[in-house]
Design a protein around this motif. Sequence first.
Motif, PDB file in Angstrom:
ATOM      1  N   UNK A 524       2.585  -1.824   2.761  1.00 39.46           N
ATOM      2  CA  UNK A 524       1.143  -1.593   2.883  1.00 39.46           C
ATOM      3  C   UNK A 524       0.757  -0.304   2.162  1.00 39.46           C
ATOM      4  N   UNK A 525       1.557   0.736   2.352  1.00 37.40           N
ATOM      5  CA  UNK A 525       1.254   2.014   1.693  1.00 37.40           C
ATOM      6  C   UNK A 525       1.446   1.926   0.186  1.00 37.40           C
ATOM      7  N   UNK A 526       2.470   1.202  -0.246  1.00 33.15           N
ATOM      8  CA  UNK A 526       2.661   1.019  -1.691  1.00 33.15           C
ATOM      9  C   UNK A 526       1.450   0.317  -2.299  1.00 33.15           C
ATOM     10  N   UNK A 527       0.980  -0.735  -1.620  1.00 32.57           N
ATOM     11  CA  UNK A 527      -0.204  -1.447  -2.108  1.00 32.57           C
ATOM     12  C   UNK A 527      -1.429  -0.531  -2.111  1.00 32.57           C
ATOM     13  N   UNK A 528      -1.558   0.308  -1.090  1.00 33.77           N
ATOM     14  CA  UNK A 528      -2.709   1.211  -1.008  1.00 33.77           C
ATOM     15  C   UNK A 528      -2.686   2.256  -2.116  1.00 33.77           C
TER      16      UNK A 528
END
Length: 633
Positions: A524-528
Motif C-alpha cells: 500500500x505504501x509503495x503504491x502511495x
Amino acid sequence: MITPGMRLSELTGLWVCVATILFVGATSFMPAGVYSSWWWMTFWAVVGAGLCAAVVRFRLWRRPAVFALHLSFLLMLAGGAATTLTSTRGSVLLHPAVPASSFISADGDTLSLPAAITLEKFESEYYPGMIVPRDFHSYITTADGRSIHISMNRIGHLDGYRLYQSSFDGRGGSVLSVARDPVGIALTYAGYLLFALSGLWMLVRRHRAAGAAMLLLAVASSASAAPAIGVGAADSLASRQVVFNGRVVPFGVMASELTYKLTGRGAVASMSPSRFVASLIVFGDDWRKVPFIKVKGTGLRAALGADGSHVSVAQLYDARGGYKPEALFKDGTGPLDAEILKLDEKVALLAELWRGELFIPLADDSPERLGAGAVASMLAYVKWQPVRLFFIITLSLASLLLVMQLFRRRVPVVAVAWILTAAGAAIFVWRWTIVGHVPLSNAPEIMTFVAVAFCGVSALASRQAPLASSFGLLMAGFASLVAWLSFKDPALTPLMPVLASPWLAAHVSVVMVAYALLAFTLPVSVAALAVPSRRQQLVATSMKFIAPGVYLLGIGIFLGAMWANVSWGRYWAWDPKETWALVTMLLYALPLHRSLGLSSRPALFHIFVALAFLSIIMTYAGVNYLPSQHAYQ
C-alpha cells in the motif's frame, strides 16, 4: 489548526518513541545479564512514568476504551516488576521412592517446598516405532497422599507452587522446575485480558472493516542408470502403510519426503519417489556409485571432487574407507561446516534406510491403519505437490494483474484474490489431514499459512485498493515460493514435546495473520509513494489494516507468553523472538497515536510504514542468527 511549533513537537515525540522502541530491540544483541540489571529496571520505570504522564496530559479517562488499553500496559509493567522482585524459581531432582522437601533456587539457595514430594514413576512416551520422545511424564505423590501428574505442557500444582517437567537424569529420575509468582502472573494476565477487551472494543467501534479482517484467521536427476524395481511393483508398494517419522503414512509419502531430502528433487532418473526409494533398498550396492545426494555448497562439492551438484555415496569415502567430510569439519567454525552437517543428515538417513530402521511396515490387522480415503488423499498430495502449483499460479496471476493495471485495464482483482484465498486455505487444510496436526510447526508450513493470509488480506482490500491488493498477491506468491523451496528439504523429525500442544495453533496462527495484515501495508505504501495523488486516501487504507494487525499481534504475543508459562514456568524471558515481536507491535502502534501526527503527513506516514516492515523481517528471520528458544526447525 496545526502550528509549525506543534509539528516540531510531534516530530520530536515520534523520533523519541522510535528511538526508545529500537533500543529495546538492540538489547537482543547484548548479554543476557542486561535484563536483570538495575538500569534496565530503571528504564522500564521511566517508560511507565511516561505512560502515566501521557494518560494525564491527554485526559485519556474521557475515552474509556483508550484509557483501558493504556491501563493494560501499566498492569503488564507492574506485573513484570512484581515477577522480578517477588517471584521464586528453581529446580528439584527427584529420585524414585526418595522424598524431597526442598529445591535449589535460581540463585543457588536451598529453599523448602510447601510439602514433601516423592517420585513414584517417570516415563518417556515415544512416537510409534521410533526412539524419539513424544512426551515425558512424572507421577508424584505428596506427604499427605495427593497424586500429581506432570508432563510437558501439563503443570503440577503444590500449595501455590507450580511444578514443570524440565528434564530427566537417564536413571529413572526426573528434573522438575519449581516456580511461584502469584502477584506477577495475576497482574500480567489482568493486563492481557484488559488489552484483549479494550482493543476489541476500539476495533468494533472505530474500525468495523478492519475488525472483519481480524477474523481471517520433475526435472530429471543427473544420476546415471542403476538397477531399479519394476513400475508395477513400485505403484503397488506406494499405498502400503508404514510407520515413519512418528506417524502412519503410505510408503509413497515416506518415499516422497525422503527423495526430496536426499536429492532436492521430486523424481530421480524419471522414476517416481516410491520406485527410487524401493530401488535404493533392493539394489543398495549399485546405487552407492550413483551421484544422487544433493550438495548445495560449491566449496564442499569441490572438496569432495564432485562434477555437479550431486555426489554419490562412494565419493564420500577415501580408499581406506575414511569419511571425507569428517576430515573437512572444523568443529562448527569452518566455512564448510554447515553444509557438512546437512550432508551428514542425509547420509544418516541413508544408513537408517539400508539398516532397515528408517520405517516399519504396518501389519494388515493393525488398529493404526489408515482408511482408503486417507491413503488416497496423501498420495494425491505428494503427486500433485499443491504448494508448488499454488506459487506458480499465484505469482503468474499477480504479475498479470499488475501489468494490466499499469495499462489501466479493468481487472478482476476481487475475484482472483478470493479464489486464491479459497485455494490456499484448501491446501492448508489438506496438509493438516496428512501430517495429523495443525501444520504450523516448521518454516515451510508457517510460510504456507502466511501466503494464505496474504491472499485473504489482499481480498479484503481488493475493492478499496486494487493496485495494493495485486502487490499483496505478489507477496503471497513469493511466500508460497519460499515455502515450496523449504519443502524440498523437509525436516524429517517429529514435533518436539513442547510443540505438541494446542497452544501451537492458537499462538502461531494469530501472530502470522497479524504479520500478514501489517506487511500488507508495505505494498500500500509503495503504491502511495508511486502515485502521490492517492497518498492521503491510502493512509486510510493502511490504518484499517494496522489497527487489527497491532491488536492481533498483541494477542498472539500474549498467547505465546501464556504458553511459555505453561511449558517453561515463565511468561516472558526477553528471548530475541519475543523482544522483536514486541518491537514490531510498538512500532506499528505509533501511527495509531493521533498525538504524533503521522496520519496527517501522508508522505512521512508511508515512508515510516514501509521502513517498519524491516522489523517484521527481523522478527521472522533475523533473530534466527541469535541464540533463541524459538529456533525450531
